[in-house]
Design a protein around this motif. Structure first.
Motif, mmCIF file in Angstrom:
data_model
loop_
_atom_site.group_PDB
_atom_site.id
_atom_site.type_symbol
_atom_site.label_atom_id
_atom_site.label_comp_id
_atom_site.label_asym_id
_atom_site.label_seq_id
_atom_site.Cartn_x
_atom_site.Cartn_y
_atom_site.Cartn_z
ATOM 1 N N UNK A 154 0.713 -1.220 0.152
ATOM 2 C CA UNK A 154 0.018 0.080 0.036
ATOM 3 C C UNK A 154 0.624 1.273 0.022
ATOM 4 N N UNK A 155 1.997 1.068 0.702
ATOM 5 C CA UNK A 155 2.851 2.474 0.649
ATOM 6 C C UNK A 155 3.484 2.587 -0.676
ATOM 7 N N UNK A 156 3.888 1.515 -1.270
ATOM 8 C CA UNK A 156 4.426 1.672 -2.498
ATOM 9 C C UNK A 156 3.146 2.406 -3.582
ATOM 10 N N UNK A 157 2.063 2.068 -3.542
ATOM 11 C CA UNK A 157 0.853 2.622 -4.290
ATOM 12 C C UNK A 157 0.493 4.181 -3.748
ATOM 13 N N UNK A 158 0.801 4.422 -2.721
ATOM 14 C CA UNK A 158 0.467 5.679 -1.847
ATOM 15 C C UNK A 158 1.506 6.386 -2.434
ATOM 16 N N UNK A 159 2.646 6.070 -2.335
ATOM 17 C CA UNK A 159 3.912 6.985 -2.731
ATOM 18 C C UNK A 159 3.405 7.378 -4.596
ATOM 19 N N UNK A 160 2.984 6.491 -5.236
ATOM 20 C CA UNK A 160 2.750 6.742 -6.889
ATOM 21 C C UNK A 160 1.420 7.456 -6.898
ATOM 22 N N UNK A 161 0.608 7.255 -5.975
ATOM 23 C CA UNK A 161 -0.932 8.024 -6.228
ATOM 24 C C UNK A 161 -1.399 8.298 -4.795
ATOM 25 N N UNK A 162 -0.954 9.248 -3.986
ATOM 26 C CA UNK A 162 -1.403 9.579 -2.766
ATOM 27 C C UNK A 162 -2.886 9.814 -2.586
ATOM 28 N N UNK A 163 -3.484 10.639 -3.654
ATOM 29 C CA UNK A 163 -5.030 10.936 -3.451
ATOM 30 C C UNK A 163 -5.928 9.807 -3.710
ATOM 31 N N UNK A 164 -5.479 8.994 -4.655
ATOM 32 C CA UNK A 164 -6.548 7.855 -5.066
ATOM 33 C C UNK A 164 -6.339 6.812 -3.978
ATOM 34 N N UNK A 165 -5.023 6.774 -3.404
ATOM 35 C CA UNK A 165 -4.918 5.596 -2.237
ATOM 36 C C UNK A 165 -5.679 5.909 -1.063
ATOM 37 N N UNK A 166 -5.558 7.379 -0.717
ATOM 38 C CA UNK A 166 -6.256 7.647 0.436
ATOM 39 C C UNK A 166 -7.768 7.642 0.350
ATOM 40 N N UNK A 167 -8.352 7.812 -0.832
ATOM 41 C CA UNK A 167 -9.760 7.861 -0.987
ATOM 42 C C UNK A 167 -10.178 6.396 -0.734
ATOM 43 N N UNK A 168 -9.263 5.481 -1.585
ATOM 44 C CA UNK A 168 -9.648 4.003 -1.476
ATOM 45 C C UNK A 168 -9.784 3.411 -0.239
ATOM 46 N N UNK A 169 -8.586 3.759 0.574
ATOM 47 C CA UNK A 169 -8.388 3.405 1.958
ATOM 48 C C UNK A 169 -9.648 3.703 2.983
#
Length: 320
Positions: A257-272
């Motif tokens: 998740x951290x790797x995904x967050x580094x690449x797309x912070x906003x999208x990852x935050x909303x999905x979480x």
């Protein structure tokens, strides 16, 4: 009859006697259980142990002393004949180390191992053996407790008597070897004392039985506790391993998740955020709205979907 003829008859008679004596005393036989000492003018010469017919110089030059080669028994304190046992109380009365009176008798197995010493080192070797047996037994009983003499210490007493008696025989050097010592009877002086001692012995045996039972129960409970401890340890080890694997999996998920967050912070935050709301409120309906601060736009999609579902079901029935 002339004097010369008389002398001739006497000479012939003497010669006949000498010849007869020589004929009957120049040989001897030994059995399987015998041994012999050859005496030449009273002096011990050879020891013969081989059974059968043997020859020697006639008497009075040589004599033969036969002795038993087999094991013999010495009965101390009693005499047994024709199955009947006669005890000699005066000989068997002794005092133990804790000042109690007992009657003890025994039997000694012995053997003549040196016939020359047996014949000439003592005038009466059997009497010497008997006295040494009495001294050995009294010395051993005198240093033993009454409980040992009457119960479990008999074997130790027999060993001590044999050791002491053997040392005395070696000291006296009379050609006797001690093979075994066996206590026959060790008794108390009267019925009242015997009855009291029997009661004490029974109580001691009961105590030992109870102690053995308690020890057995203790061992059983210890084994059960050990088994339970082992089971708990195995279970704890299993839970430990499971939690470690779960933690490793959570770490792997977090790293992904951290790797995904580094690449797309906003999208990852909303999905979480959405996934967390679904976990916290599993039965709730979630609406996503775009609010720019002036007018809230709301489009009720869920109710419309519910209205459309009955209509579709009615149309499918009409087709049928």
């Amino acid at each position: 009859m002339s004097l010369k003829r008389i002398y001739s008859v006497i000479g012939m008679a003497v010669a006949g006697i000498v010849l007869t004596v020589s004929l009957f005393t120049s040989w001897y036989t030994l059995g399987e259980s015998d041994q012999a000492v050859i005496l030449t003018f009273g002096k011990a010469e050879d020891t013969v142990t081989e059974p059968g017919l043997h020859f020697k110089l006639p008497w009075p030059i040589q004599n033969v002393e036969k002795l038993a080669r087999e094991t013999m028994s010495l009965e101390f304190g009693y005499k047994e004949e024709n199955g009947k046992k006669e005890k000699f109380s005066d000989e068997t009365k002794m005092i133990t180390g804790d000042e109690n009176i007992v009657y003890a008798d025994l039997v000694v197995q012995w053997k003549i191992t040196d016939p020359k010493k047996y014949l000439f080192h003592s005038e009466n070797p059997k009497e010497v053996l008997y006295d040494a047996t009495s001294a050995s037994l009294r010395s051993t009983i005198g240093s033993s407790k009454i409980d040992d003499a009457l119960t479990s210490g008999k074997a130790e007493i027999e060993g001590s008597v044999r050791e002491l008696l053997t040392s005395l025989m070696d000291k006296y050097d009379i050609g006797i070897s001690i093979l075994a010592v066996k206590l026959k009877d060790v008794e108390l002086p009267n019925k009242e004392v015997r009855s009291a001692f029997t009661a004490v012995t029974d109580a001691r045996e009961t105590m030992n039985t109870k102690m053995n039972e308690a020890k057995k129960y203790e061992n059983q409970r210890l084994n059960e506790a050990e088994g339970e401890r082992a089971a708990i340890m195995h279970k704890a080890e299993g839970e430990k391993a499971a939690r470690l694997e779960t933690a490793r999996g959570d770490v792997a998920v977090f790293n992904k998740l951290y790797e995904q967050y580094k690449s797309s912070p906003e999208v990852t935050r909303e999905r979480l955020t959405i996934e967390t709301l679904e976990q916290v409120l599993p039965g709730a309906e979630i609406y996503i709205m775009n609010d720019d601060g002036s007018t809230m736009k709301y489009f009720p999609i869920r109710p419309l979907e519910k209205e459309q579902q009955p209509k579709k079901s009615d149309e499918s029935k009409g087709d049928e």
